[in-house]
Write an enzyme that holds these catalytic residues in place. Structure first.
Site, PDB file in Angstrom:
ATOM      1  N   LEU A   1      11.261  38.968  46.143  1.00 25.25           N
ATOM      2  CA  LEU A   1      12.434  39.834  46.075  1.00 25.25           C
ATOM      3  C   LEU A   1      13.438  39.453  47.154  1.00 25.25           C
ATOM      4  O   LEU A   1      14.656  39.477  46.926  1.00 25.25           O
ATOM      5  CB  LEU A   1      12.037  41.302  46.226  1.00 25.25           C
ATOM      6  CG  LEU A   1      13.201  42.294  46.215  1.00 25.25           C
ATOM      7  CD1 LEU A   1      13.943  42.252  44.881  1.00 25.25           C
ATOM      8  CD2 LEU A   1      12.715  43.708  46.510  1.00 25.25           C
ATOM      9  N   TYR A   2      12.930  39.104  48.346  1.00 30.18           N
ATOM     10  CA  TYR A   2      13.826  38.658  49.415  1.00 30.18           C
ATOM     11  C   TYR A   2      14.677  37.486  48.937  1.00 30.18           C
ATOM     12  O   TYR A   2      15.893  37.461  49.100  1.00 30.18           O
ATOM     13  CB  TYR A   2      13.009  38.253  50.649  1.00 30.18           C
ATOM     14  CG  TYR A   2      13.815  37.526  51.701  1.00 30.18           C
ATOM     15  CD1 TYR A   2      14.776  38.188  52.453  1.00 30.18           C
ATOM     16  CD2 TYR A   2      13.617  36.163  51.933  1.00 30.18           C
ATOM     17  CE1 TYR A   2      15.526  37.515  53.414  1.00 30.18           C
ATOM     18  CE2 TYR A   2      14.352  35.482  52.889  1.00 30.18           C
ATOM     19  CZ  TYR A   2      15.300  36.159  53.626  1.00 30.18           C
ATOM     20  OH  TYR A   2      16.044  35.493  54.559  1.00 30.18           O
TER      21      TYR A   2
END
Length: 456
Positions: free
Chosen positions: A254-255
């Site tokens: 997700l980062y």
């Protein structure tokens, strides 16, 4: 029969005394009213004088902007005092005013962070104006961020404590200072933490970035923006070394997805509003004053404390490798990007012509297996690590990174010069000094642990 006593004189005397009492009361009341009115008037004048001296209108002595503020007395006093008042504005202006001719005036977001603090000091030391912004969140121990803040303040770099999503604060900063550049380094970092708190990544890396761009697009003049992307955007890409032309549409975390989203958002604001935007893809930055959530940092801590460390291997039993990049090399890249950033072309939120849009890798070009990192630390700390070799969990981490920096070298002379052994020696020296640890650290070139940018 005796006549009744004559009481007329008594009645007249009582009436006269009553009249005197009413007359006296009226005089006292009139005098009290006059005294109260004068006192109220005096207090009002004192208050007006106080607010006039301590809370001048924001537009005084400030260059014209696209949307100059219009405040009445009450709103000006309230708004200014909530952000710090006249003394606060003076500190903001002083910090952001260049000392050298044609110097930059840079808003550095994430200034109390690892890369942010180093870049802020480097800019200030060469005579640029620098104003920091940081929310001092607790992703890792804020004590380290506060220590960086104190260091910056000693070098006359002021950090405003606030959040990227506070649009009012950002607009106020741009009302006070006509920034020429923004170095946007604030972000929710870390690949693994995204599995625990995904919303923090969306709030900071996407919503916060959009909020900053919204304020920047409306500024007059619009600033040029250099911002931190990440090598994580390469995701599942297997073509090495990673080049800016490689595909970045397969994020593994997700980062990484939020950083890739940032690159697409940057393209949009460049295309519509004429903002000059440069994205920098950092490759595993390390060094003094670093982040405690990074492997080299907590490996050092655990080795010194005699705790076991987890050393990852890939699912096919290969060593995980990283293109470790020393902080001083990254700082040079950030300043090079700022110095070559062209002016934005918009005005009042409207694009006037094509604007610069760039993205660069900032890496070391020499991937090192994590096992080698541990061996170097063992030698520097004169302590054998208790290694626990395990398979890399499916948490979004990638097994290998390797930067191609040809483009950055071509455009602003970026050339990393610090190998991992040299960089780790400087980090370990800082670490034992900062935490006051008594240990046998191998001797090497001395560093000044007070000044991050002088650690090379």
């Amino acid at each position: 029969m005796a006549s009744p006593p004559d009481t007329s004189k008594t009645i007249k005397l009582e009436r006269y005394n009553s009249y005197l009492r009413r007359l006296h009361s009226t005089k006292v009341l009139n005098a009290s009213s006059k005294l109260l009115f004068r006192a109220t008037l005096l207090i009002a004048l004192v208050l007006i004088l106080f607010f006039t001296l301590n809370y001048p209108p924001l537009s005084d002595n400030i260059p014209n902007h696209a949307h100059p503020p219009h405040h009445n007395f009450l709103s000006t006093a309230f708004f200014t005092s909530s952000a710090g008042g006249a003394a606060w504005e003076k500190q903001v202006r002083h910090s952001s005013t260049p000392k050298r001719r044609n110097g930059l005036s840079v808003l550095v977001t994430g200034a109390a962070g690892f890369v942010g603090s180093h870049c802020s000091l480097a800019l200030k030391k060469r005579g640029d104006g620098v104003l920091g912004l940081d929310n001092f969140n607790s992703y890792y121990d804020p004590t380290l961020k506060r220590a960086r803040q104190k260091l910056l303040l000693r070098h006359e770099v002021f950090i405003v404590e606030g959040d990227l999503n506070d649009a009012s604060l950002l607009r106020k900063l741009f009302d006070v200072v006509p920034f020429t550049h923004i170095l946007h380094l604030a972000a929710q970092a870390g690949v693994r933490y995204a599995m625990q708190n995904p919303q923090s990544y969306v709030s900071s890396n996407i919503a916060g970035f959009v909020n900053l761009l919204e304020v920047a697009k409306a500024a007059n003049p619009q600033p040029a923006i250099v911002w931190a992307s990440s090598s994580s955007v390469y995701g599942l890409n297997t073509q090495v070394p990673f080049s800016e032309l490689d595909r970045t549409d397969q994020p593994a975390s997700l980062y990484a997805a939020t950083k890739k989203a940032g690159e697409e958002i940057a393209h949009t604001y460049n295309h519509i509003y004429g903002l000059s935007l440069t994205g920098l893809r950092f490759f595993t930055v390390y060094g003094p004053w670093g982040r405690p959530d990074m492997a080299y940092f907590f490996f050092t801590k655990d080795i010194l404390q005699g705790k076991p460390i987890d050393v990852y291997q890939t699912q096919d039993d290969k060593q995980v490798a990283r293109d470790f990049t020393y902080i001083d090399d990254v700082v040079k890249g950030c300043l090079g990007a700022l110095d070559t950033a062209e002016k934005s072309t918009g005005s009042g939120g409207k694009k006037k012509g094509p604007a610069q849009l760039r993205v660069y890798n900032l890496g070391n070009t020499s991937p090192v297996p994590v096992g080698n990192l541990v061996s170097i630390l063992e030698g520097l700390l004169s302590t054998k690590a208790k290694k626990h070799v395990i398979k890399m969990p499916r948490n979004g981490d990638v097994p290998y990174t390797h930067a191609n920096v040809t483009l950055a070298f071509k455009d602003f002379g970026y050339k990393p010069t610090t190998d991992l052994a040299t960089g780790l020696r400087k980090f370990v020296k800082w670490y034992v000094n900062y935490y006051g640890i008594q240990t046998r650290v191998k001797k090497g070139s001395a560093i000044n642990s007070e000044h991050p940018e002088e650690s090379a």
